[in-house]
Design a protein around this motif. Sequence first.
Motif, PDB file in Angstrom:
ATOM      1  N   SER A 138      -3.624  10.995 -10.111  1.00  0.00           N
ATOM      2  CA  SER A 138      -4.048  12.152 -10.826  1.00  0.00           C
ATOM      3  C   SER A 138      -3.141  13.255 -10.596  1.00  0.00           C
ATOM      4  O   SER A 138      -2.538  13.870  -9.816  1.00  0.00           O
ATOM      5  CB  SER A 138      -5.395  12.595  -9.895  1.00  0.00           C
ATOM      6  N   ASN A 139      -2.822  13.903 -11.664  1.00  0.00           N
ATOM      7  CA  ASN A 139      -1.952  15.047 -11.839  1.00  0.00           C
ATOM      8  C   ASN A 139      -2.495  16.402 -12.615  1.00  0.00           C
ATOM      9  O   ASN A 139      -2.941  16.353 -13.802  1.00  0.00           O
ATOM     10  CB  ASN A 139      -0.698  14.695 -12.813  1.00  0.00           C
ATOM     11  N   LYS A 140      -2.778  17.333 -11.776  1.00  0.00           N
ATOM     12  CA  LYS A 140      -3.470  18.766 -12.129  1.00  0.00           C
ATOM     13  C   LYS A 140      -2.538  19.357 -13.245  1.00  0.00           C
ATOM     14  O   LYS A 140      -2.931  20.202 -13.883  1.00  0.00           O
ATOM     15  CB  LYS A 140      -3.646  19.448 -10.849  1.00  0.00           C
ATOM     16  N   PHE A 183       0.770  -1.137   0.145  1.00  0.00           N
ATOM     17  CA  PHE A 183       0.049  -0.129   0.012  1.00  0.00           C
ATOM     18  C   PHE A 183       0.710   1.259  -0.045  1.00  0.00           C
ATOM     19  O   PHE A 183       1.734   1.439   0.716  1.00  0.00           O
ATOM     20  CB  PHE A 183      -0.995   0.069   1.161  1.00  0.00           C
ATOM     21  N   LYS A 184       0.771   2.157  -0.997  1.00  0.00           N
ATOM     22  CA  LYS A 184       1.233   3.422  -1.111  1.00  0.00           C
ATOM     23  C   LYS A 184       0.535   4.558  -1.066  1.00  0.00           C
ATOM     24  O   LYS A 184      -0.456   4.442  -1.914  1.00  0.00           O
ATOM     25  CB  LYS A 184       2.442   3.248  -1.827  1.00  0.00           C
ATOM     26  N   TYR A 185       0.934   5.835  -0.524  1.00  0.00           N
ATOM     27  CA  TYR A 185       0.131   6.958  -0.942  1.00  0.00           C
ATOM     28  C   TYR A 185       1.100   8.161  -1.023  1.00  0.00           C
ATOM     29  O   TYR A 185       2.084   8.285  -0.228  1.00  0.00           O
ATOM     30  CB  TYR A 185      -0.578   7.145   0.387  1.00  0.00           C
ATOM     31  N   GLN A 186       1.005   8.951  -2.010  1.00  0.00           N
ATOM     32  CA  GLN A 186       1.697  10.151  -2.254  1.00  0.00           C
ATOM     33  C   GLN A 186       0.907  11.335  -2.458  1.00  0.00           C
ATOM     34  O   GLN A 186      -0.099  11.275  -3.264  1.00  0.00           O
ATOM     35  CB  GLN A 186       2.734   9.976  -3.331  1.00  0.00           C
ATOM     36  N   ARG A 187       1.154  12.566  -1.915  1.00  0.00           N
ATOM     37  CA  ARG A 187       0.537  13.595  -2.193  1.00  0.00           C
ATOM     38  C   ARG A 187       1.455  14.831  -2.508  1.00  0.00           C
ATOM     39  O   ARG A 187       2.111  15.037  -1.685  1.00  0.00           O
ATOM     40  CB  ARG A 187      -0.443  14.149  -1.393  1.00  0.00           C
ATOM     41  N   VAL A 213      -1.665  13.495  -6.742  1.00  0.00           N
ATOM     42  CA  VAL A 213      -2.106  12.455  -5.695  1.00  0.00           C
ATOM     43  C   VAL A 213      -1.919  11.193  -6.357  1.00  0.00           C
ATOM     44  O   VAL A 213      -2.187  10.901  -7.639  1.00  0.00           O
ATOM     45  CB  VAL A 213      -3.581  12.650  -5.312  1.00  0.00           C
ATOM     46  N   ARG A 214      -1.289  10.165  -5.703  1.00  0.00           N
ATOM     47  CA  ARG A 214      -1.234   8.814  -6.091  1.00  0.00           C
ATOM     48  C   ARG A 214      -1.336   7.686  -4.886  1.00  0.00           C
ATOM     49  O   ARG A 214      -0.671   7.967  -4.059  1.00  0.00           O
ATOM     50  CB  ARG A 214       0.318   8.787  -6.668  1.00  0.00           C
TER      51      ARG A 214
END
Length: 221
Positions: A113-115, A92-96, A101-102
């Motif tokens: 998601s890349n704005k 599990f990984k989370y990046q902001r 957001v990944r």
Amino acid sequence: QRSYREHATVWPLFRYGRDPQNDVKMIHIPPFYHKKQREDVFTTLYPLWWYHTTPSKTLHSTLFLHWYENDRASKVTRFSFLWYIPPEIGLFKYQRHPDLVRHAVFPFYSYESNKSTDTLRWSLLWPAFSYRSQGEFGRQTEFLWKVASYERKDPETSDFRIFWRLIRSSRTKESSTIEFNPLYYYESERGKGSYWAILGGLIGMETTEDQKRKMRLLWIF
């Protein structure tokens, strides 16, 4: 050393130091190490556990279990659970980031998601199902990689396929193509006319833009 005083036994294994004047404290009892210097704190139970915090950044991790990093200056947060070296690889990984957001749970799903680039990517049981998009019309969907796929780049351009090119329907602003290989093929292009064929060109019909028709045998005759 100035206002810093340190005591040690079997140096450098067992150490204890303090500097009340500069708010410094250090303890070293292997495998434990702790040092505090004002707002900069570093603690580790080497190599199993790490903790480091400053006014602008916090990092703590447990070997192969979790990794957490928060950079307040750049507004970047990273978290990984059941991770492997490097921490980007984990169940599990989370990046902001400010524009990114990944997060993912391997191998069940992933999301990004890349704005800044206006892109979106996500998948379920990759390569079972995946989706990608950029802007309003740039998008691509795939099922079991190339078993079934759909791609759209603008309002007038699309491409749909099953088993890569066993069945295919493609269109652009100037042309359109339909394939059901090897049984049927159809192609139409603005300014040139259209063409259809059966069994890979065994029998075909070519139609020009002014509606003149020409039967073809074995593609070239």
